[in-house]
Scaffold this motif. Sequence first.
Motif, mmCIF file in Angstrom:
data_model
loop_
_atom_site.group_PDB
_atom_site.id
_atom_site.type_symbol
_atom_site.label_atom_id
_atom_site.label_comp_id
_atom_site.label_asym_id
_atom_site.label_seq_id
_atom_site.Cartn_x
_atom_site.Cartn_y
_atom_site.Cartn_z
ATOM 1 N N VAL A 1 -43.537 58.937 27.813
ATOM 2 C CA VAL A 1 -45.136 58.425 28.334
ATOM 3 C C VAL A 1 -46.368 59.450 27.836
ATOM 4 N N ALA B 1 -40.407 59.995 30.827
ATOM 5 C CA ALA B 1 -39.799 59.667 32.285
ATOM 6 C C ALA B 1 -38.457 58.977 32.230
ATOM 7 N N TRP C 1 -44.193 61.051 43.947
ATOM 8 C CA TRP C 1 -45.117 61.162 42.982
ATOM 9 C C TRP C 1 -46.685 61.457 43.388
ATOM 10 N N ARG D 1 -48.466 64.895 42.333
ATOM 11 C CA ARG D 1 -49.745 64.942 41.495
ATOM 12 C C ARG D 1 -50.991 65.276 42.277
ATOM 13 N N LEU E 1 -50.866 62.648 33.213
ATOM 14 C CA LEU E 1 -50.111 61.604 33.781
ATOM 15 C C LEU E 1 -50.910 61.023 35.192
ATOM 16 N N LEU F 1 -52.053 57.374 35.014
ATOM 17 C CA LEU F 1 -50.941 56.212 35.091
ATOM 18 C C LEU F 1 -51.001 55.791 36.589
ATOM 19 N N PRO G 1 -44.534 55.440 39.659
ATOM 20 C CA PRO G 1 -44.061 55.753 38.498
ATOM 21 C C PRO G 1 -43.101 54.922 37.731
ATOM 22 N N TRP H 1 -44.985 52.751 35.267
ATOM 23 C CA TRP H 1 -45.559 53.443 34.139
ATOM 24 C C TRP H 1 -45.324 52.720 32.934
#
Length: 200
Positions: free
Chosen positions: A102, A126, A148, A152, A173, A176, A180, A183
């Motif tokens: 990623v 990932a 996530w 984050r 990240l 994105l 996830p 992604w």
Amino acid sequence: MADTLLGERVVLLDPAGEAVGTALKSEVHHAATPLHLAFSCYVFDAAGSLLVTRRAAGKATWPDVWTNSFCGHPGPDEDMAAALARRAADELTIRLSGVRPVLPRFRYRAVMPNGVVENEVCPVFAAVTADRPEPHPSEVDAVEWVAWPTFRDDVLAGRREVSPWCAWQVAELAALPDDPLAWPPGDWRALPPAALGSAA
């Protein structure tokens, strides 16, 4: 390849990411750590929650610090996907699926308060697991699953302290999707030149 404290070797790199030699992992981290090849992995469950880990107290670098799921170093001539699978098993006793780059060109340098330096070209991957982690105590002190977006946002806001590389990775990240599992995979061919022989 066995992951042992005394015999594991890491791949040394030039500034362009080309391999220029190897060194013992047990001897490579110090105040003048040479640039070398590593990887970071963010492991999710089927619901998209992130496996977060706390590094063991006996780790040479950043002990007792929360971070992404796991990190490691591919050995000389070791396939990158095989290295990821090895470290997932060694640290957490889990199997991975859907492994994908990623942040294939991520690179960082960080200095501990005692002067020990991390200096890595560290592609970020990932993956997904259906397994329940069983951490190896010499590697991981604790684990937790975190949504996530929560992880984050807490890292970005400074509400959750993590390793420096994890903080910098999360900042990238964050661009994105919130999910996830959605992604987009990066290009394995975008890995640093020293890792291209291990591209899937």
